[in-house]
Design a protein around this motif. Structure first.
Motif, PDB file in Angstrom:
ATOM      1  N   MET B 383       0.829  -1.204   0.000  1.00  0.00           N
ATOM      2  CA  MET B 383       0.000   0.000   0.000  1.00  0.00           C
ATOM      3  C   MET B 383       0.870   1.263   0.000  1.00  0.00           C
ATOM      4  SD  MET B 383      -3.482   0.722   2.186  1.00  0.00           S
ATOM      5  CE  MET B 383      -3.163  -0.549   3.313  1.00  0.00           C
ATOM      6  N   LEU B 384       1.979   1.204   0.732  1.00  0.00           N
ATOM      7  CA  LEU B 384       2.913   2.336   0.742  1.00  0.00           C
ATOM      8  C   LEU B 384       3.456   2.594  -0.662  1.00  0.00           C
ATOM      9  CD1 LEU B 384       5.030   1.778   3.978  1.00  0.00           C
ATOM     10  CD2 LEU B 384       3.860   3.894   3.354  1.00  0.00           C
ATOM     11  N   LEU B 385       3.889   1.509  -1.314  1.00  0.00           N
ATOM     12  CA  LEU B 385       4.446   1.678  -2.658  1.00  0.00           C
ATOM     13  C   LEU B 385       3.377   2.191  -3.616  1.00  0.00           C
ATOM     14  CD1 LEU B 385       6.719  -1.489  -2.888  1.00  0.00           C
ATOM     15  CD2 LEU B 385       7.425   0.882  -2.571  1.00  0.00           C
ATOM     16  N   ASP B 386       2.150   1.741  -3.407  1.00  0.00           N
ATOM     17  CA  ASP B 386       1.058   2.194  -4.263  1.00  0.00           C
ATOM     18  C   ASP B 386       0.792   3.690  -4.041  1.00  0.00           C
ATOM     19  OD1 ASP B 386      -1.047   1.692  -6.147  1.00  0.00           O
ATOM     20  OD2 ASP B 386      -2.467   1.922  -4.480  1.00  0.00           O
ATOM     21  N   ALA B 387       0.787   4.093  -2.768  1.00  0.00           N
ATOM     22  CA  ALA B 387       0.576   5.520  -2.473  1.00  0.00           C
ATOM     23  C   ALA B 387       1.704   6.356  -3.069  1.00  0.00           C
ATOM     24  CB  ALA B 387       0.497   5.730  -0.960  1.00  0.00           C
TER      25      ALA B 387
END
Lengths: 206, 439
Positions: B383-387
């Motif tokens: 999710m961090l990488l997606d954000a």
């Protein structure tokens, strides 16, 4: 309360004269207001608005963008402990925790006697002296728990009055030189020299 | 030519640092001060100065590293032009301009006057971040001294050139280091970066007039270049990285500090370990990672210590020399905490105009905090990488941009580097429910 006192009003007018467009004086005048009152009071924001030609809401709206401009009273000494990366690596967070314990307030809080406001600061560019802090934007570092306590005691006892002015006083060096040429004069001079150059060129070519 | 021969590398911008009263006119004049301005105004045309600076290939010392001479040449022709010096040094762990402003304000003032002459500025401003109280006082004093000395005001040194110079205080906002935000701030507004195009300062800058914005260290190089010539400057360094540069070394080294060294000749390892520079890592520990150019830059690991301190080499390796700040982190550093703190900084300093930056930095900061404090989930990493990908699509370097300015795409640098380089450490935080380093 009624805005700038006469001395500050004179200084404010001088600052206004430094800029081709007077709104540029807004932030410097906010600093000046903080020098007089310790924070940006409503009456001062109204006077600044009148001086730079905007509404009081625009002064408030601009000031609220900037960390150093306070629209609520703060302590006599604003203690900003840096916890950004360079200070973090050298114990900045631990220093901030110690400061909270020593002063008995969380970041953003002011001691009951109104002497200190504590802040968790972003990098103040004093990283070779990490962990570093500022008191009213005067640098200290590296600071450990012991030297922090000493610093607070010294400030409380008034032993650093010359080094650290009360909150709000930022620049203790008043500009002495007035503006020598208005922008209009610069443009007129430039037009003259451009005409002279054109004339010389024409003479050479003819 | 013997490559190993000891050459004396001049101190171009730090020659007075450490002298008694280095900030005073007296010391400045005693050490050759204002000779370059005299030379420029009495024997050189603006075009000749521009040509020398072009020859020097001085790269802007603020962060983007754009050629100063080329920047000047792009200034739109107009009778009304402005010069603004960027002294808003706020990139975390960068403290070189702080030293130049407090330690040698006359050099900055002289460089500014010469530049104003070279680019035909009607008035010049030095914008200094408000937190530099002493620096603001010293530059104000230097400006007043320069007026009295005849280096500012009407008909400088009898040359017919006139200039007024004003020092302007900021009020605490990282974003004002971005040149269009700085211009907004100087106009008395919130520091919102402008949309480019059309608001390239060289075309539409201060009060809508063409404006040059140059960094403090860049300006401080100008007197030397005028005195010694652009070719002498270009003979230092390698390739496009010419001259000397100040590197601000911070973090877990024995001797953190500002070191002016010849560009491209030393490696990061030299700077960290040589006794005259960093003097090695604190307590003899190993290097876990380092940030090569301010917190906007992606991190490097110990295997990149042998890269030269050269703009293009660092860019090729996937990061940037940026603001000239190097942060060393030893093997006892919690990389999750380090990345979280950097994210928190960007979240606080986002100006709020663009959604990906304003919201993204907040979400990323919250997820990072959650992992560091023990409430993280394994799915958080994706999710961090997606954000991050929503702010800088592709997560490549240099980053793609979805925002008005480069603050947004700077946010993912440390998070993405942290997850890519230290995924296991993130997972340990998640599995053990907290920071293994005991905080």
């Amino acid at each position: 309360m009624s805005g700038f006192n006469p001395e500050m009003r004179t200084r404010a007018e001088k600052i206004c004269s430094l800029y081709p467009q007077v709104r540029s004086a807004l932030i410097p005048l906010c600093h000046l207001a903080q020098e007089q009152a310790g924070y940006l009071s409503e009456d001062l924001m109204e006077e600044i608005a009148e001086m730079v030609g905007v509404t009081p809401a625009e002064v408030y709206g601009t000031a609220s963008f900037y960390d150093m401009l306070h629209t609520e009273p703060v302590g006599k000494y604003l203690v900003g402990v840096c916890t950004n990366i360079a200070c973090l690596l050298q114990g900045g967070e631990e220093l901030l925790e110690h400061a909270e314990a020593k002063l008995g307030v969380a970041p953003g809080g002011t001691t009951e006697d109104g002497m200190f406001t504590l802040e968790d600061m972003e990098c103040i560019a004093h990283c070779n002296k990490a962990p570093a802090l500022q008191v009213n934007y005067r640098f200290f570092g590296p600071v450990d728990e012991e030297s922090f306590d000493e610093l607070v005691d010294d400030l409380r006892a008034g032993r650093l009055v010359g080094d650290v002015p009360s909150h709000g006083t930022l620049i203790r060096e008043e500009r002495s030189a007035p503006i020598a040429l208005s922008i209009d004069e610069v443009l007129a001079e430039r037009a003259l020299s451009d005409a002279a150059i054109a004339q010389r060129k024409a003479q050479v070519q003819s | 030519m013997d490559e190993n021969a000891e050459r004396i590398v001049p101190k171009i911008v730090t020659s007075r640092i450490g002298l008694d009263g280095s900030h005073t006119l007296e010391t400045y004049l005693a050490t050759g001060g204002y000779s370059a301005l005299r030379k420029a105004l009495t024997s050189m045309t603006p075009e000749e100065i521009q040509a020398e600076v072009m020859t020097s290939n001085l790269l802007g010392r603020g962060g983007a590293g754009f050629e100063v001479g080329r920047k000047w040449s792009m200034l739109k022709n107009s009778p009304l032009r402005y010069l603004v010096v960027n002294g808003d040094e706020s990139e975390p762990a960068t403290f070189k301009d702080h030293m130049l402003i407090e330690g040698d304000p006359h050099q900055l003032v002289e460089g500014t006057i010469i530049t104003a002459y070279a680019v035909g500025a009607a008035r010049a401003f030095i914008y200094i971040r408000g937190e530099f109280a002493l620096g603001l006082e010293r530059v104000q004093r230097a400006i007043d001294e320069a007026y009295t000395y005849g280096a500012l005001g009407r008909n400088i040194f009898g040359s017919g050139f006139s200039l007024d110079l004003v020092v302007h205080p900021g009020a605490g906002a990282y974003i004002c280091g971005e040149e269009t935000a700085l211009i907004e701030s100087l106009e008395g507004k919130r520091g919102y970066p402008r949309i480019k195009p059309p608001f390239f300062p060289a075309v539409i800058g201060l009060y809508g007039a063409p404006t040059i914005v140059n960094n403090v260290e860049s300006m401080s190089n100008i007197p030397w270049i005028v005195n010694n010539g652009g070719a002498a400057f270009a003979s230092l360094g390698i390739g496009r990285s010419t001259g000397t540069r100040i590197f601000a070394l911070a973090g877990h080294v024995n001797r953190p500090g500002n070191y002016e060294v010849e560009m491209a000749k030393l490696t990061f390892r030299d700077l960290v370990y040589k006794p005259e520079y960093g003097g090695g890592m604190r307590m003899g520990r190993g290097v876990k990672a380092f940030i090569p150019g301010g917190v906007s830059a992606p991190w490097f690991g110990p295997d990149q210590l042998d890269l030269p301190l050269a703009q293009d080499d660092v860019a090729k390796a996937g990061s940037m020399l940026g603001s000239g700040s190097i942060v060393m982190m030893d093997d006892h550093t919690c990389m999750v905490r380090a990345a979280w703190r950097i994210t928190k900084f960007f979240n606080r300093e986002s100006c709020g105009q663009c959604t990906p930056c304003r919201e993204g930095s907040g979400w990323i900061e919250k997820m990072m905090r959650r992992i560091e404090t023990g409430a993280g989930r394994e799915s958080d990493l994706d999710m961090l990488l997606d954000a991050c990908d929503n702010i800088a699509p592709g997560l490549s370097w240099p980053p793609a941009q979805t925002t008005i300015c480069v603050l947004g795409p700077s946010i993912p640098s440390s998070v993405v580097a942290g997850i890519r380089m230290f995924r296991d450490e993130f997972l340990i935080h998640i599995k053990e429910g907290g920071c293994p380093y005991g905080r």
